[in-house]
Motif scaffolding. Structure first.
Motif, mmCIF file in Angstrom:
data_model
loop_
_atom_site.group_PDB
_atom_site.id
_atom_site.type_symbol
_atom_site.label_atom_id
_atom_site.label_comp_id
_atom_site.label_asym_id
_atom_site.label_seq_id
_atom_site.Cartn_x
_atom_site.Cartn_y
_atom_site.Cartn_z
ATOM 1 N N GLY A 39 0.800 -1.211 0.000
ATOM 2 C CA GLY A 39 0.000 0.000 0.000
ATOM 3 C C GLY A 39 0.835 1.264 0.000
ATOM 4 O O GLY A 39 2.063 1.217 -0.071
ATOM 5 N N ASN A 40 0.124 2.387 0.116
ATOM 6 C CA ASN A 40 0.801 3.686 0.193
ATOM 7 C C ASN A 40 0.406 4.438 1.463
ATOM 8 O O ASN A 40 0.597 5.644 1.558
ATOM 9 N N TYR A 41 -0.148 3.684 2.432
ATOM 10 C CA TYR A 41 -0.596 4.267 3.693
ATOM 11 C C TYR A 41 0.011 3.441 4.815
ATOM 12 O O TYR A 41 0.066 2.205 4.725
ATOM 13 N N PRO A 42 0.470 4.068 5.914
ATOM 14 C CA PRO A 42 1.328 3.369 6.883
ATOM 15 C C PRO A 42 0.623 2.455 7.893
ATOM 16 O O PRO A 42 0.931 2.454 9.082
ATOM 17 N N VAL A 43 -0.321 1.658 7.411
ATOM 18 C CA VAL A 43 -0.982 0.651 8.241
ATOM 19 C C VAL A 43 -1.052 -0.638 7.440
ATOM 20 O O VAL A 43 -1.251 -0.599 6.218
ATOM 21 N N MET A 44 -0.874 -1.772 8.118
ATOM 22 C CA MET A 44 -1.079 -3.064 7.470
ATOM 23 C C MET A 44 -2.299 -3.741 8.092
ATOM 24 O O MET A 44 -2.445 -3.780 9.315
ATOM 25 N N LEU A 87 -11.931 -6.600 3.320
ATOM 26 C CA LEU A 87 -12.466 -6.252 2.006
ATOM 27 C C LEU A 87 -13.459 -5.093 2.101
ATOM 28 O O LEU A 87 -13.490 -4.208 1.225
ATOM 29 N N GLN A 88 -14.254 -5.066 3.155
ATOM 30 C CA GLN A 88 -15.176 -3.948 3.367
ATOM 31 C C GLN A 88 -14.415 -2.651 3.624
ATOM 32 O O GLN A 88 -14.774 -1.584 3.107
ATOM 33 N N LEU A 89 -13.356 -2.745 4.408
ATOM 34 C CA LEU A 89 -12.557 -1.549 4.693
ATOM 35 C C LEU A 89 -11.883 -1.026 3.432
ATOM 36 O O LEU A 89 -11.795 0.198 3.234
ATOM 37 N N LEU A 90 -11.429 -1.912 2.573
ATOM 38 C CA LEU A 90 -10.795 -1.463 1.337
ATOM 39 C C LEU A 90 -11.783 -0.718 0.441
ATOM 40 O O LEU A 90 -11.400 0.180 -0.316
ATOM 41 N N GLU A 91 -13.051 -1.080 0.523
ATOM 42 C CA GLU A 91 -14.073 -0.357 -0.238
ATOM 43 C C GLU A 91 -14.379 1.007 0.375
ATOM 44 O O GLU A 91 -14.670 1.964 -0.344
ATOM 45 N N LYS A 92 -14.305 1.087 1.702
ATOM 46 C CA LYS A 92 -14.689 2.317 2.397
ATOM 47 C C LYS A 92 -13.560 3.345 2.453
ATOM 48 O O LYS A 92 -13.804 4.556 2.383
ATOM 49 N N LEU A 93 -12.334 2.876 2.610
ATOM 50 C CA LEU A 93 -11.209 3.781 2.826
ATOM 51 C C LEU A 93 -10.831 4.523 1.547
ATOM 52 O O LEU A 93 -10.926 3.983 0.448
ATOM 53 N N HIS A 94 -10.368 5.737 1.725
ATOM 54 C CA HIS A 94 -9.866 6.528 0.596
ATOM 55 C C HIS A 94 -8.342 6.464 0.510
ATOM 56 O O HIS A 94 -7.721 7.252 -0.198
ATOM 57 N N VAL A 95 -7.760 5.542 1.263
ATOM 58 C CA VAL A 95 -6.319 5.308 1.237
ATOM 59 C C VAL A 95 -6.095 3.820 0.975
ATOM 60 O O VAL A 95 -7.024 3.011 1.061
ATOM 61 N N ARG A 96 -4.864 3.458 0.651
ATOM 62 C CA ARG A 96 -4.539 2.058 0.418
ATOM 63 C C ARG A 96 -3.553 1.563 1.469
ATOM 64 O O ARG A 96 -2.338 1.746 1.331
ATOM 65 N N PRO A 97 -4.044 0.932 2.529
ATOM 66 C CA PRO A 97 -3.125 0.326 3.504
ATOM 67 C C PRO A 97 -2.470 -0.909 2.908
ATOM 68 O O PRO A 97 -2.937 -1.463 1.908
ATOM 69 N N HIS A 98 -1.373 -1.338 3.491
ATOM 70 C CA HIS A 98 -0.800 -2.628 3.139
ATOM 71 C C HIS A 98 -1.794 -3.714 3.558
ATOM 72 O O HIS A 98 -2.457 -3.593 4.596
ATOM 73 N N VAL A 99 -1.908 -4.772 2.773
ATOM 74 C CA VAL A 99 -2.871 -5.832 3.049
ATOM 75 C C VAL A 99 -2.178 -7.186 2.953
ATOM 76 O O VAL A 99 -1.421 -7.442 2.005
#
Length: 320
Positions: A39-44, A87-99
């Motif tokens: 991702g490009n956001y500092p959370v996994m 998967l729900q969070l990836l739809e809701k978030l406007h950032v891309r965390p590491h997954v």
């Protein structure tokens, strides 16, 4: 995918089906043991794809209002809830965390171990969130000793609880980043009586979204140097209750001889030392010599590790 569809898929099919490119991920690594999206956001975000159940849930029962879900074959909320939530969070978030989605968490975290071998470090990472915990409001930190991070997580409506092992037990110290495992709304895990409260699952998704969006500080991994203190220090108080209720299990162990380091009768496939279990209901045994953790499933141990019991005195059957 909706939650029911996720529950019906085998872990291998789920690994094949999840499409991180549809969420905007460009750097993706997929092996037989894990699926990782950089991702490009500092959370996994972490969840595992496997369950303990031998059958897929062909019969799925829901309450009239759709809130509660279960299956006579075992619904597999541990950890299909976590998969769905990410998967729900990836739809809701406007950032891309590491997954990271792993395989074989239930037999010792093998997917997480392979990920750690392949990925040596992640530069832009402030903390890790795994979704692999029963109940409603638990946050579990395992061998992490970082009160400030605990307080940060608890501010979002969670309460510190204790656990034995999950993927972040391997990943957090490897990457040097603090991690937490959050409740997912499943109950009675590892049994055919497991059920999922979908309202709790949705509530945790909303809390987790707020937590993830507060990733403006890096929390490094600080190990509890006392070792196993997250739960061995509480042996006296925990086991004196003679129940697994605190961990979200409902098995009454009052009639069993519960000991922290009880010989299991199994030998370590790596060094040959006898494995020790945390109780006669242990799903895992640990090696006091090399530190390995191994699943004690009676039907899979010999096939998985090519090792038979060290002794045959009836004691192993109580663990199986």
């Amino acid at each position: 995918m909706n939650f029911i569809d996720i529950c019906k898929l085998a872990d291998v099919a789920l690994l094949r089906t999840i499409n991180l490119r549809s969420f905007g991920y460009k750097k993706i690594k997929k092996t037989q043991k894990y699926l990782y999206g950089e991702g490009n956001y500092p959370v996994m975000l972490v969840a595992h794809l496997d369950t303990v159940h031998k059958e897929l849930p062909s019969i799925i029962c829901q309450s009239d209002n759709g809130r509660y879900v279960m299956s006579p074959q075992g619904i597999g909320g541990d950890d299909r809830c976590g998969v769905y939530m990410i998967l729900q969070l990836l739809e809701k978030l406007h950032v891309r965390p590491h997954v990271l989605f792993t395989m074989e968490e239930e037999i010792g975290g093998r997917g997480a171990m392979e990920f750690c071998k392949d990925v040596k470090k992640i530069d832009n990472l402030n903390f890790i969130v795994e979704f692999d915990r029963a109940n409603e409001k638990d946050c579990v930190f395992y061998d992490l000793d970082y009160p400030e991070f605990e307080h940060f997580v608890e501010e979002f409506g969670f309460k510190t609880a204790y656990g034995s092992f999950t993927d972040i037990s391997e990943i957090a110290p490897h990457l040097g980043v603090a991690a937490v495992n959050l409740s997912c709304g499943y109950f009675n895990p590892h049994t055919n009586h497991e059920y999922v409260d979908t309202k709790i699952m949705q509530d945790v998704i909303e809390k987790a979204e707020r937590l993830i969006m507060k990733a403006d500080k890096k929390y490094e991994y600080k190990e509890d140097l006392k070792g196993y203190s997250r739960w061995t220090d509480s042996y006296a108080g925990y086991y004196s209750h003679r129940t697994y209720d605190n961990f979200g299990y409902n098995y009454d162990t009052s009639k069993y001889d519960v000991k922290p380091d009880k010989p299991t009768g199994y030998v370590c496939p790596d060094c040959g030392e006898e494995l020790l279990g945390y109780s006669q209901y242990a799903l895992y045994g640990h090696c006091p010599s090399c530190g390995g953790i191994f699943c004690l499933s009676a039907e899979s141990y010999e096939q998985e590790y090519g090792v038979t019991d060290k002794k045959d005195d009836g004691e192993v059957d109580s663990i199986r």
